[in-house]
Design a protein around this motif. Structure first.
Motif, mmCIF file in Angstrom:
data_model
loop_
_atom_site.group_PDB
_atom_site.id
_atom_site.type_symbol
_atom_site.label_atom_id
_atom_site.label_comp_id
_atom_site.label_asym_id
_atom_site.label_seq_id
_atom_site.Cartn_x
_atom_site.Cartn_y
_atom_site.Cartn_z
ATOM 1 N N LEU A 1 0.829 -1.210 0.000
ATOM 2 C CA LEU A 1 0.000 0.000 0.000
ATOM 3 C C LEU A 1 0.863 1.260 0.000
ATOM 4 C CD1 LEU A 1 -2.784 -1.034 2.533
ATOM 5 C CD2 LEU A 1 -3.097 -0.599 0.095
ATOM 6 N N HIS A 2 1.935 1.241 0.784
ATOM 7 C CA HIS A 2 2.825 2.404 0.840
ATOM 8 C C HIS A 2 3.501 2.631 -0.511
ATOM 9 C CE1 HIS A 2 5.446 5.421 2.605
ATOM 10 N NE2 HIS A 2 6.461 4.817 2.015
ATOM 11 N N ALA A 3 3.954 1.539 -1.138
ATOM 12 C CA ALA A 3 4.594 1.659 -2.450
ATOM 13 C C ALA A 3 3.620 2.241 -3.465
ATOM 14 C CB ALA A 3 5.104 0.296 -2.905
ATOM 15 N N LEU A 4 2.386 1.760 -3.457
ATOM 16 C CA LEU A 4 1.384 2.273 -4.395
ATOM 17 C C LEU A 4 1.087 3.753 -4.133
ATOM 18 C CD1 LEU A 4 -1.131 -0.704 -4.558
ATOM 19 C CD2 LEU A 4 0.358 0.104 -6.392
ATOM 20 N N ARG A 5 1.105 4.127 -2.877
ATOM 21 C CA ARG A 5 0.812 5.528 -2.555
ATOM 22 C C ARG A 5 1.920 6.454 -3.038
ATOM 23 N NH1 ARG A 5 -1.608 7.720 3.239
ATOM 24 N NH2 ARG A 5 -3.075 9.172 2.260
ATOM 25 N N THR A 6 3.165 5.972 -3.031
ATOM 26 C CA THR A 6 4.273 6.795 -3.512
ATOM 27 C C THR A 6 4.335 6.829 -5.041
ATOM 28 O OG1 THR A 6 5.857 4.945 -3.479
ATOM 29 C CG2 THR A 6 5.653 6.271 -1.464
ATOM 30 N N SER A 7 3.524 5.995 -5.691
ATOM 31 C CA SER A 7 3.534 5.940 -7.152
ATOM 32 C C SER A 7 2.828 7.126 -7.791
ATOM 33 C CB SER A 7 2.858 4.652 -7.632
ATOM 34 O OG SER A 7 1.443 4.725 -7.429
ATOM 35 N N GLY A 8 2.006 7.806 -7.021
ATOM 36 C CA GLY A 8 1.213 8.891 -7.572
ATOM 37 C C GLY A 8 -0.201 8.470 -7.907
ATOM 38 N N LEU A 9 -0.513 7.210 -7.680
ATOM 39 C CA LEU A 9 -1.867 6.712 -7.908
ATOM 40 C C LEU A 9 -2.822 7.376 -6.925
ATOM 41 C CD1 LEU A 9 -3.173 4.442 -9.728
ATOM 42 C CD2 LEU A 9 -3.027 2.972 -7.716
ATOM 43 N N PRO A 10 -3.966 7.862 -7.384
ATOM 44 C CA PRO A 10 -4.940 8.481 -6.471
ATOM 45 C C PRO A 10 -5.360 7.519 -5.364
ATOM 46 C CG PRO A 10 -5.519 8.948 -8.747
ATOM 47 C CD PRO A 10 -4.417 7.923 -8.787
ATOM 48 N N ASP A 11 -5.538 8.040 -4.168
ATOM 49 C CA ASP A 11 -5.882 7.197 -3.017
ATOM 50 C C ASP A 11 -7.099 6.318 -3.269
ATOM 51 O OD1 ASP A 11 -3.760 8.096 -1.584
ATOM 52 O OD2 ASP A 11 -4.916 8.998 0.040
ATOM 53 N N GLU A 12 -8.092 6.847 -3.974
ATOM 54 C CA GLU A 12 -9.325 6.078 -4.170
ATOM 55 C C GLU A 12 -9.128 4.856 -5.066
ATOM 56 O OE1 GLU A 12 -9.482 9.660 -7.022
ATOM 57 O OE2 GLU A 12 -8.899 9.243 -4.940
ATOM 58 N N GLN A 13 -8.017 4.820 -5.826
ATOM 59 C CA GLN A 13 -7.751 3.677 -6.698
ATOM 60 C C GLN A 13 -6.815 2.649 -6.063
ATOM 61 O OE1 GLN A 13 -6.509 4.778 -10.654
ATOM 62 N NE2 GLN A 13 -7.833 6.586 -10.697
ATOM 63 N N ILE A 14 -6.176 3.028 -4.977
ATOM 64 C CA ILE A 14 -5.157 2.160 -4.381
ATOM 65 C C ILE A 14 -5.714 0.841 -3.844
ATOM 66 C CG2 ILE A 14 -3.541 1.969 -2.434
ATOM 67 C CD1 ILE A 14 -2.689 4.834 -3.020
ATOM 68 N N PRO A 15 -6.815 0.825 -3.083
ATOM 69 C CA PRO A 15 -7.299 -0.464 -2.566
ATOM 70 C C PRO A 15 -7.575 -1.497 -3.653
ATOM 71 C CG PRO A 15 -8.342 1.344 -1.391
ATOM 72 C CD PRO A 15 -7.595 1.961 -2.536
ATOM 73 N N ALA A 16 -8.195 -1.079 -4.762
ATOM 74 C CA ALA A 16 -8.508 -2.026 -5.833
ATOM 75 C C ALA A 16 -7.231 -2.558 -6.482
ATOM 76 C CB ALA A 16 -9.391 -1.358 -6.883
ATOM 77 N N GLN A 17 -6.254 -1.683 -6.709
ATOM 78 C CA GLN A 17 -5.007 -2.123 -7.322
ATOM 79 C C GLN A 17 -4.206 -3.007 -6.371
ATOM 80 O OE1 GLN A 17 -4.450 -1.926 -10.338
ATOM 81 N NE2 GLN A 17 -5.729 -0.250 -11.068
ATOM 82 N N TYR A 18 -4.249 -2.683 -5.086
ATOM 83 C CA TYR A 18 -3.596 -3.526 -4.083
ATOM 84 C C TYR A 18 -4.186 -4.938 -4.130
ATOM 85 C CZ TYR A 18 -3.186 -5.920 0.347
ATOM 86 O OH TYR A 18 -3.011 -6.891 1.291
ATOM 87 N N HIS A 19 -5.508 -5.008 -4.225
ATOM 88 C CA HIS A 19 -6.197 -6.296 -4.238
ATOM 89 C C HIS A 19 -5.757 -7.137 -5.432
ATOM 90 C CE1 HIS A 19 -9.310 -9.128 -3.191
ATOM 91 N NE2 HIS A 19 -9.870 -9.026 -4.381
ATOM 92 N N ARG A 20 -5.657 -6.519 -6.597
ATOM 93 C CA ARG A 20 -5.254 -7.246 -7.802
ATOM 94 C C ARG A 20 -3.819 -7.743 -7.697
ATOM 95 N NH1 ARG A 20 -8.223 -2.720 -10.324
ATOM 96 N NH2 ARG A 20 -10.251 -3.550 -10.995
ATOM 97 N N ILE A 21 -2.934 -6.891 -7.180
ATOM 98 C CA ILE A 21 -1.532 -7.282 -7.026
ATOM 99 C C ILE A 21 -1.407 -8.458 -6.066
ATOM 100 C CG2 ILE A 21 0.696 -6.561 -6.054
ATOM 101 C CD1 ILE A 21 0.103 -3.769 -7.173
ATOM 102 N N THR A 22 -2.113 -8.387 -4.959
ATOM 103 C CA THR A 22 -2.039 -9.441 -3.947
ATOM 104 C C THR A 22 -2.554 -10.761 -4.482
ATOM 105 O OG1 THR A 22 -2.349 -7.777 -2.208
ATOM 106 C CG2 THR A 22 -2.684 -10.074 -1.594
ATOM 107 N N ILE A 23 -3.672 -10.720 -5.207
ATOM 108 C CA ILE A 23 -4.217 -11.944 -5.803
ATOM 109 C C ILE A 23 -3.211 -12.559 -6.769
ATOM 110 C CG2 ILE A 23 -5.944 -12.819 -7.437
ATOM 111 C CD1 ILE A 23 -7.974 -10.985 -6.129
ATOM 112 N N LEU A 24 -2.591 -11.716 -7.587
ATOM 113 C CA LEU A 24 -1.621 -12.205 -8.564
ATOM 114 C C LEU A 24 -0.422 -12.847 -7.877
ATOM 115 C CD1 LEU A 24 -0.611 -12.454 -11.478
ATOM 116 C CD2 LEU A 24 0.353 -10.147 -11.253
ATOM 117 N N ILE A 25 0.144 -12.164 -6.879
ATOM 118 C CA ILE A 25 1.313 -12.693 -6.177
ATOM 119 C C ILE A 25 0.990 -14.010 -5.474
ATOM 120 C CG2 ILE A 25 2.920 -12.282 -4.266
ATOM 121 C CD1 ILE A 25 2.840 -9.304 -5.024
#
Length: 216
Positions: A119-143
């Motif tokens: 989550l911290h890495a995604l937040r430093t990427s410049g991704l808007p906060d409202e999009q971070i949870p969904a992208q985190y979920h996809r990354i975690t499922i993939l890993i």
């Protein structure tokens, strides 16, 4: 008369991890673990309410140990990639627990540490906060899926692996070109799933991170 020894939570988890080195999650049971420890199941249920809770705790210890050794470096994509490979390596040393983690996940300390880093890495990427949870979920499922898949391959014996490779070659190279024309066309270039999995792991993760980058 001396009573039975009282086992600590850490000792129970150590014994469970050792038992899982030689068995899978489906054949694992609290009764078997109790027999290894020389106690009864009821004493273990004082620490864990169910087999699933126990398995989650064992897998989370592997994840927590991996996170203790992890040191974030680089940009957000490098950090997530390094974390994924580090966790993959940790579970690769005990593949039965990788399958457990992929199946049950957990809410323990290890899980929270990994969650915080991604989550911290995604937040430093410049991704808007409202999009971070969904992208985190996809990354975690993939890993989790990739690591669990690796575990499935690594638990088979060398003889089973070679047998699988031979069956693959027979099935692909011997494919009827009239019924399976595309398979026959690519037959000599296709490889079994167990080949070059590390590169595939990194490429799939890189593709997901590149997709995120395009949305920033």
């Amino acid at each position: 008369m001396t009573g039975r020894r009282r086992w600590s939570t850490d000792e129970i988890l150590d014994a469970a991890a050792e038992l899982l080195r030689t068995s899978d999650a489906d054949s694992f049971s609290v009764r078997k673990l109790a027999a290894v420890l020389g106690t009864d199941s009821s004493s273990l249920y004082r620490h864990f309410r169910s087999k699933t809770e126990l398995l989650r705790a064992v897998a989370d210890r592997i994840l927590a140990a991996a996170m203790d050794d992890y040191r974030p470096q680089g940009d957000w994509k490098q950090r997530i990639t390094a974390l994924a490979l580090h966790v993959r390596e940790a579970f690769g040393q005990q593949p039965e627990l990788a399958a457990v983690w992929g199946r049950y996940a957990s809410s323990g300390t290890g899980s929270r540490l990994a969650m915080e880093e991604v989550l911290h890495a995604l937040r430093t990427s410049g991704l808007p906060d409202e999009q971070i949870p969904a992208q985190y979920h996809r990354i975690t499922i993939l890993i989790a899926a990739l690591i669990a898949s690796d575990a499935g391959i690594s638990t088979i014996t060398p003889a089973e692996y070679e047998q699988g490779r031979e069956l693959f070659r027979v099935a692909v190279l011997g494919a009827d070109p009239e019924r399976f024309p595309t398979v026959a066309h690519f037959a000599r270039d296709l490889r079994p799933l167990g080949v070059d999995r590390r590169a595939a792991f990194e490429q799939l993760l890189a593709a997901q991170l590149a997709h995120i980058e395009t949305t920033i």
